[in-house]
Design an enzyme around this catalytic site. Structure first.
Site, mmCIF file in Angstrom:
data_model
loop_
_atom_site.group_PDB
_atom_site.id
_atom_site.type_symbol
_atom_site.label_atom_id
_atom_site.label_comp_id
_atom_site.label_asym_id
_atom_site.label_seq_id
_atom_site.Cartn_x
_atom_site.Cartn_y
_atom_site.Cartn_z
ATOM 1 N N HIS A 118 0.829 -1.215 0.000
ATOM 2 C CA HIS A 118 0.000 0.000 0.000
ATOM 3 C C HIS A 118 0.861 1.262 0.000
ATOM 4 C CE1 HIS A 118 -2.839 -3.073 1.129
ATOM 5 N NE2 HIS A 118 -2.222 -3.242 2.273
ATOM 6 N N CYS A 119 1.914 1.259 -0.786
ATOM 7 C CA CYS A 119 2.851 2.390 -0.886
ATOM 8 C C CYS A 119 3.493 2.712 0.464
ATOM 9 C CB CYS A 119 2.162 3.628 -1.460
ATOM 10 S SG CYS A 119 1.525 3.364 -3.120
ATOM 11 N N ALA A 120 3.633 1.714 1.311
ATOM 12 C CA ALA A 120 4.221 1.916 2.639
ATOM 13 C C ALA A 120 5.181 0.779 2.974
ATOM 14 C CB ALA A 120 3.111 2.023 3.682
#
Length: 186
Positions: A118-120
């Protein structure tokens, strides 16, 4: 000398990055006129409902999800427990079942979630997890959607959870015997 974003980013996420040059450096994308018109209609629609009304609906759904999801044995929910400190997403892992497997089984049940970093990715690395599953809740979701998610996670647990398998093991003198073996799916 200044800030070198490429060096900083590559050290932080373990990957390299390259800045664009020329016009591409200043332009993220070229939007079509149709997209601009559609964006205007979307803004009008959300404004007509009211952003505070949408936020209260979202908070109610998140509160309900945080009440229901712990019913699933082996679930771990990430993020603050206070609904006021959360957005409309609930990230979780499910006991020894990879998040992509969770998403695939739920998809077969007609439930759409996201799975991955999740882009993390740095946060996931810090938390010590390969990936998380994420339910995103918004204006178009209902409590029934959360009930379906909980039911779907039960299907995931049944598919990947401990189960007994009957196997046939040859006896020493050529005969056969049947025994029950515990098998854990990974």
């Amino acid at each position: 000398r200044g800030f070198d974003s490429r060096r900083r980013l590559s050290g932080f996420i373990g990957h390299s990055a390259r800045n664009a040059s020329g016009v591409d450096r200043r332009t993220a994308a070229q939007h079509s006129n149709a997209a601009r018109v559609a964006w205007g209609f979307a803004i009008d629609y959300l404004t007509s409902i009211g952003m505070q009304v949408i936020r209260e609906h979202e908070k109610g759904l998140v509160r309900y999800a945080l009440e229901r999801l712990p019913e699933i044995e082996g679930i771990r929910i990430y993020g603050p427990t206070a609904v006021a400190q959360r957005g409309g997403v609930v990230a979780f892992t499910l006991d020894s079942v990879h998040s992509h497997d969770v998403a695939q089984v739920l998809d077969r049940e007609g439930i759409a979630i996201r799975a991955g970093h999740h882009c993390a990715q740095p946060l996931h690395r810090r938390l010590g997890v390969d990936a998380t599953a994420r339910a995103s809740l918004y204006l178009y979701n209902t409590r029934e959607d959360i009930d379906a998610l909980v039911k779907g996670l039960g299907a995931v647990k049944r598919l990947f959870g401990p189960r007994e398998t009957v196997v046939s093991i040859p006896a020493k003198r050529g005969g056969k015997r049947t025994t029950t073996a515990r098998q854990l799916a990974h």
